[in-house]
Write an enzyme that holds these catalytic residues in place. Structure first.
Site, PDB file in Angstrom:
ATOM      1  N   ARG A 108      41.723 -20.607  66.546  1.00 46.02           N
ATOM      2  CA  ARG A 108      41.261 -20.148  67.747  1.00 46.02           C
ATOM      3  C   ARG A 108      41.417 -21.084  68.876  1.00 46.02           C
ATOM      4  O   ARG A 108      41.203 -22.292  68.766  1.00 46.02           O
ATOM      5  CB  ARG A 108      39.630 -19.923  67.561  1.00 46.02           C
ATOM      6  CG  ARG A 108      39.311 -18.695  66.488  1.00 46.02           C
ATOM      7  CD  ARG A 108      39.753 -17.204  67.316  1.00 46.02           C
ATOM      8  NE  ARG A 108      39.547 -16.073  66.363  1.00 46.02           N
ATOM      9  CZ  ARG A 108      40.376 -15.599  65.468  1.00 46.02           C
ATOM     10  NH1 ARG A 108      41.502 -15.905  65.559  1.00 46.02           N
ATOM     11  NH2 ARG A 108      39.929 -14.591  64.898  1.00 46.02           N
ATOM     12  N   HIS A 112      49.426 -15.473  70.336  1.00 42.21           N
ATOM     13  CA  HIS A 112      48.440 -14.892  69.296  1.00 42.21           C
ATOM     14  C   HIS A 112      49.399 -14.048  68.388  1.00 42.21           C
ATOM     15  O   HIS A 112      48.777 -12.711  68.182  1.00 42.21           O
ATOM     16  CB  HIS A 112      47.154 -14.132  70.069  1.00 42.21           C
ATOM     17  CG  HIS A 112      46.027 -14.370  68.938  1.00 42.21           C
ATOM     18  ND1 HIS A 112      44.810 -14.471  69.438  1.00 42.21           N
ATOM     19  CD2 HIS A 112      45.931 -14.319  67.617  1.00 42.21           C
ATOM     20  CE1 HIS A 112      43.940 -14.570  68.262  1.00 42.21           C
ATOM     21  NE2 HIS A 112      44.718 -14.363  67.387  1.00 42.21           N
TER      22      HIS A 112
HETATM   23  P1  NDP Z   1      38.039 -19.273  55.374  1.00 39.09           P
HETATM   24  O1  NDP Z   1      36.749 -18.807  55.792  1.00 39.09           O
HETATM   25  O2  NDP Z   1      38.890 -18.701  54.028  1.00 39.09           O
HETATM   26  O3  NDP Z   1      38.212 -20.884  55.240  1.00 39.09           O
HETATM   27  C1  NDP Z   1      37.671 -21.746  56.097  1.00 39.09           C
HETATM   28  C2  NDP Z   1      37.795 -23.222  55.592  1.00 39.09           C
HETATM   29  O4  NDP Z   1      37.431 -23.968  56.973  1.00 39.09           O
HETATM   30  C3  NDP Z   1      37.155 -23.331  54.556  1.00 39.09           C
HETATM   31  O5  NDP Z   1      37.937 -24.308  53.771  1.00 39.09           O
HETATM   32  C4  NDP Z   1      35.793 -24.225  55.087  1.00 39.09           C
HETATM   33  O6  NDP Z   1      35.302 -25.410  54.519  1.00 39.09           O
HETATM   34  C5  NDP Z   1      36.730 -24.909  56.404  1.00 39.09           C
HETATM   35  N1  NDP Z   1      35.470 -25.162  57.277  1.00 39.09           N
HETATM   36  C6  NDP Z   1      34.647 -24.436  57.871  1.00 39.09           C
HETATM   37  N2  NDP Z   1      34.007 -25.209  58.790  1.00 39.09           N
HETATM   38  C7  NDP Z   1      34.241 -26.527  58.742  1.00 39.09           C
HETATM   39  C8  NDP Z   1      33.632 -27.488  59.151  1.00 39.09           C
HETATM   40  N3  NDP Z   1      32.808 -27.817  59.969  1.00 39.09           N
HETATM   41  N4  NDP Z   1      34.196 -28.736  58.763  1.00 39.09           N
HETATM   42  C9  NDP Z   1      35.595 -28.868  57.855  1.00 39.09           C
HETATM   43  N5  NDP Z   1      35.789 -27.632  57.428  1.00 39.09           N
HETATM   44  C10 NDP Z   1      35.313 -26.461  57.595  1.00 39.09           C
HETATM   45  O7  NDP Z   1      39.347 -18.868  56.605  1.00 39.09           O
HETATM   46  P2  NDP Z   1      40.403 -18.301  56.688  1.00 39.09           P
HETATM   47  O8  NDP Z   1      41.443 -19.544  56.064  1.00 39.09           O
HETATM   48  O9  NDP Z   1      40.685 -16.802  56.089  1.00 39.09           O
HETATM   49  O10 NDP Z   1      40.881 -18.388  58.409  1.00 39.09           O
HETATM   50  C11 NDP Z   1      40.761 -19.251  59.119  1.00 39.09           C
HETATM   51  C12 NDP Z   1      40.923 -18.953  60.449  1.00 39.09           C
HETATM   52  O11 NDP Z   1      42.113 -18.566  60.924  1.00 39.09           O
HETATM   53  C13 NDP Z   1      39.801 -17.599  60.966  1.00 39.09           C
HETATM   54  O12 NDP Z   1      38.548 -17.834  61.053  1.00 39.09           O
HETATM   55  C14 NDP Z   1      40.391 -17.030  62.075  1.00 39.09           C
HETATM   56  O13 NDP Z   1      39.609 -17.600  63.213  1.00 39.09           O
HETATM   57  C15 NDP Z   1      41.989 -17.743  62.130  1.00 39.09           C
HETATM   58  N6  NDP Z   1      43.194 -16.807  62.130  1.00 39.09           N
HETATM   59  C16 NDP Z   1      43.986 -16.668  63.028  1.00 39.09           C
HETATM   60  C17 NDP Z   1      44.871 -15.651  62.973  1.00 39.09           C
HETATM   61  C18 NDP Z   1      46.014 -15.679  64.153  1.00 39.09           C
HETATM   62  O14 NDP Z   1      46.781 -14.989  64.102  1.00 39.09           O
HETATM   63  N7  NDP Z   1      46.198 -16.882  65.015  1.00 39.09           N
HETATM   64  C19 NDP Z   1      45.132 -14.796  61.980  1.00 39.09           C
HETATM   65  C20 NDP Z   1      43.970 -15.013  60.994  1.00 39.09           C
HETATM   66  C21 NDP Z   1      42.956 -16.044  60.881  1.00 39.09           C
HETATM   67  P3  NDP Z   1      34.495 -24.811  53.054  1.00 39.09           P
HETATM   68  O15 NDP Z   1      35.263 -24.049  52.014  1.00 39.09           O
HETATM   69  O16 NDP Z   1      34.159 -26.098  52.241  1.00 39.09           O
HETATM   70  O17 NDP Z   1      33.362 -23.960  53.513  1.00 39.09           O
END
Ligand code: NDP
Length: 309
Positions: free
Chosen positions: A224, A272
């Site tokens: 993002r 994007h």
């Molecule tokens: P998930 O919810 O599956 O995974 C999120 C990961 O981030 C988890 O490993 C989580 O850790 C980690 N995380 C969250 N908060 C923290 C923190 N404060 N510190 C460290 N690690 C953290 O998300 P996705 O992989 O499915 O997607 C990620 C993002 O990608 C989406 O939210 C979206 O914003 C973006 N996206 C962008 C797209 C584009 O076209 N540019 C398309 C699709 C998605 P833990 O597992 O330990 O909780």
């Protein structure tokens, strides 16, 4: 009882076609033609007008039309206690990994520099960066981060991942928590952000993080725009500390015409486009969720509202 398509920026026709094919029995409405609002049980959202969600008193689920849910959670009218679900899709995951791999290889195989040479008709062989010596670090080891990590491993890159809670991913050095962030950064030549946008991750790609990366590190942000402090990136590039960046997401989208990223010689801008949502692929899980919540079951891919993802 009905489902509402509340995504003014998206073309509704393809969505409606595939949702109707999957769930012919569903009373599907397209905002602003909502009909009686108390009949709406599931709202499908993508960048909806903020505040709108408070108008539906009998909601059983708010469903994102993408992987992220930050656009829903920022709604000041988010009704308490209503589950929020996101999409999870193999094709979208594959597309994101392709994007990350393309950005990594564009940098390591020097395509951006060859392109500049070409524009000046200069024949200048350049040695690529050697994959086994380029350490990739992925912030976020969720659905997207894990897939990208596994595929980059197959290409021979040493990969580390950073997440909130401890993880185990075959062949990937996993570090977790704020206390291990510096360790993760200090071994990262290419930093890939695949974090969800939450209060804890907003502005995380800042001056401090860049200063912990080794000299000549490269940034890829496909998560993002609000993860990145844009001025800090420009400063880190202009000081020579960072080698370049590939950015798919921006604080303001579309990226304003006057924005300095457009003409920066070491920034690749993509609009994007890392991963698209295909209505045909995800309509089944949306209809499944409608049926589940009507039957009093929890929706698939519900997020933890307190965590924000
Ligand atoms: P998930 O919810 O599956 O995974 C999120 C990961 O981030 C988890 O490993 C989580 O850790 C980690 N995380 C969250 N908060 C923290 C923190 N404060 N510190 C460290 N690690 C953290 O998300 P996705 O992989 O499915 O997607 C990620 C993002 O990608 C989406 O939210 C979206 O914003 C973006 N996206 C962008 C797209 C584009 O076209 N540019 C398309 C699709 C998605 P833990 O597992 O330990 O909780």
């Amino acid at each position: 009882m009905a489902m509402l398509f509340l995504a003014p920026g998206l073309k509704a026709s393809s969505w409606i076609k595939h949702l109707r094919m999957q769930g012919p029995e569903v009373d599907l409405r397209v905002w602003p033609e909502t009909g009686p609002r108390e009949e709406i049980e599931l709202v499908l959202c993508w960048k909806h007008p903020l505040g709108e969600l408070r108008n539906y008193p009998n909601l059983k689920c708010i469903a994102s039309l993408g992987f992220g849910v930050d656009h829903i959670l920022r709604d000041p009218g988010l009704p308490p206690g209503v589950p929020v679900a996101r999409l999870v899709d193999e094709g979208m995951t594959r597309a994101m990994s392709e994007y990350v791999i393309a950005a990594v290889l564009n940098h390591t195989r020097r395509f951006d520099l060859f392109r500049q040479d070409q524009s000046q008709r200069v024949w200048r062989p350049r040695r690529p960066l050697h994959a086994p010596e380029v350490r990739v670090g992925i912030m976020g080891l969720g659905t997207l981060g894990r897939d990208a990590a596994a595929k980059l491993r197959l290409l021979g890159f040493p990969v580390a991942g950073w997440s909130r809670t401890p993880k185990e991913v075959a062949g990937v050095s996993c570090l977790a928590g704020a206390e291990r962030l510096d360790e993760f950064l200090s071994r990262t030549d290419i930093l890939v952000c695949l974090l969800p946008l939450t209060p804890a991750t907003q502005g995380i790609l800042d001056r401090r993080v860049f200063s912990r990366l080794p000299a000549d590190a490269y940034l890829i942000n496909a998560a993002r725009g609000d993860h990145l402090v844009e001025e800090d990136l420009l400063a880190a590039l202009d000081s020579g500390h960072l080698a370049g960046a590939c950015l798919d997401v921006f604080r303001t989208e579309p990226l304003p015409e006057s924005h300095p990223f457009w003409n920066h010689p070491r920034i690749v801008v993509t609009p994007h486009s890392a991963s698209h949502t295909y209505p045909a692929a995800v309509a089944p899980q949306i209809i499944e969720n409608f049926r589940r919540v009507r039957a009093g079951q929890a929706p698939l891919n519900a997020i933890d509202i307190d965590k924000g993802y």
